[in-house]
Design a protein around this motif. Structure first.
Motif, PDB file in Angstrom:
ATOM      1  N   UNK A  16      11.296   4.996  -7.543  1.00 55.37           N
ATOM      2  CA  UNK A  16      11.405   6.044  -8.858  1.00 55.37           C
ATOM      3  C   UNK A  16       9.826   6.329  -9.195  1.00 55.37           C
ATOM      4  N   UNK A  17       9.025   5.444  -9.308  1.00 58.83           N
ATOM      5  CA  UNK A  17       7.555   5.625  -9.441  1.00 58.83           C
ATOM      6  C   UNK A  17       6.901   5.144  -8.342  1.00 58.83           C
ATOM      7  N   UNK A  18       6.089   6.087  -7.708  1.00 56.17           N
ATOM      8  CA  UNK A  18       5.327   5.771  -6.408  1.00 56.17           C
ATOM      9  C   UNK A  18       3.815   5.228  -7.204  1.00 56.17           C
ATOM     10  N   UNK A  19       3.279   4.123  -6.925  1.00 53.28           N
ATOM     11  CA  UNK A  19       1.856   3.653  -7.478  1.00 53.28           C
ATOM     12  C   UNK A  19       0.880   4.708  -7.200  1.00 53.28           C
ATOM     13  N   UNK A  20       0.098   5.106  -7.974  1.00 51.70           N
ATOM     14  CA  UNK A  20      -1.082   5.899  -7.712  1.00 51.70           C
ATOM     15  C   UNK A  20      -2.203   5.784  -8.748  1.00 51.70           C
ATOM     16  N   UNK A  26       0.758  -1.219  -0.161  1.00 50.21           N
ATOM     17  CA  UNK A  26      -0.110   0.030  -0.023  1.00 50.21           C
ATOM     18  C   UNK A  26       0.751   1.269   0.022  1.00 50.21           C
ATOM     19  N   UNK A  27       0.365   2.074  -1.047  1.00 45.96           N
ATOM     20  CA  UNK A  27       1.238   3.469  -0.806  1.00 45.96           C
ATOM     21  C   UNK A  27       0.033   4.539  -0.958  1.00 45.96           C
ATOM     22  N   UNK A  28      -0.170   5.052   0.256  1.00 47.05           N
ATOM     23  CA  UNK A  28      -1.129   6.189   0.224  1.00 47.05           C
ATOM     24  C   UNK A  28      -2.411   5.368   0.204  1.00 47.05           C
ATOM     25  N   UNK A  29      -3.235   5.756  -0.863  1.00 43.74           N
ATOM     26  CA  UNK A  29      -4.569   5.509  -0.905  1.00 43.74           C
ATOM     27  C   UNK A  29      -4.601   4.091  -2.055  1.00 43.74           C
ATOM     28  N   UNK A  63      -5.322   1.525 -11.268  1.00 50.83           N
ATOM     29  CA  UNK A  63      -6.342   1.397 -10.331  1.00 50.83           C
ATOM     30  C   UNK A  63      -5.805   0.699  -8.966  1.00 50.83           C
ATOM     31  N   UNK A  64      -6.348   1.059  -8.113  1.00 48.35           N
ATOM     32  CA  UNK A  64      -6.152   0.373  -6.612  1.00 48.35           C
ATOM     33  C   UNK A  64      -6.774  -0.834  -6.707  1.00 48.35           C
TER      34      UNK A  64
END
Length: 226
Positions: free
Chosen positions: A57-61, A40-43, A85-86
């Protein structure tokens, strides 16, 4: 089975799963285990199929981006929507994105099990959409968590195509992408030119022998011969 266990066990995606990519080579076992355990990265929650680079380098969102695919042979350019998509609504979103394709479609399984590079494609023509969706639902865990399996659904007569690739990104091809955009926005996923996808940096795929067995069962259910 944890991501780390599948990562260590997997020899189905050797370049990405069984060995450490360059950015992971200097990590201790404790650092590697701690990184791979994070989903989990943020939401945004990742499936078990893939993990980003250690330096993030890339934060999933969540988000989608417009691109253009140019066929090298024909020179034809095709508009593309690429979306992340989450996990909480990823599979339901994928199924809904199939609706604009119509009542009868073709389906392609894209598999990189037992391969050092590239993937094998298994193709089935003319399958009723309700039958396809029902079958895919029976294999939801496999489709969302196997980092060596992707599926593409297309209607050549429109033409439109939706890919649920091995990174668990959603990719839509076609001249008229508005129906897909409307669906994405209903799920709270919006156009973001600055969004980056996990494919745009180093990352790790995960699979297992059990998932390989599941792919064979999925092929059988879809009527795809070896």
């Amino acid at each position: 089975m944890s991501f780390l266990q599948r990562f260590r066990k997997n020899d189905a995606c050797p370049e990405r799963g069984a060995g450490r990519p360059n950015g992971f080579g200097d990590l201790s076992e404790e650092q590697l285990e701690a990184h791979l355990s994070i989903a989990r990265y943020g939401r945004f929650t990742l499936t078990e199929a893939v993990r980003p680079s250690y330096d993030l380098e890339v934060v999933p969102r969540e988000g989608f981006r417009r691109e253009t695919f140019k066929d090298k042979e024909s020179g034809v350019s095709v508009p593309v929507l690429m979306a992340a998509a989450t996990k909480e609504h990823l599979f339901d979103l994928f199924l809904e994105l199939l609706t604009p394709l119509g009542d009868e479609v073709d389906v392609v399984l894209e598999m990189s099990h037992d391969r050092e590079s590239g993937h094998d494609d298994a193709y089935r023509e003319h399958i009723d959409m309700p039958v396809l969706k029902s079958t895919l639902c029976d294999f939801e865990e496999l489709l969302t968590d196997d980092g060596c399996l992707g599926v593409a659904v297309l209607n050549p007569s429109i033409p439109l195509e939706v890919q649920f690739d091995e990174h668990k990104l959603l990719v839509m091809y076609g001249k008229d992408l508005e129906p897909f955009q409307e669906i994405l926005e209903r799920y709270g996923i919006y156009d973001a030119d600055d969004v980056k996808f996990i494919t745009e940096a180093e990352h790790i795929h995960s699979s297992s022998d059990e998932f390989g067995d599941g792919v064979r069962e999925l092929r059988y259910r879809l009527g795809i011969d070896d």
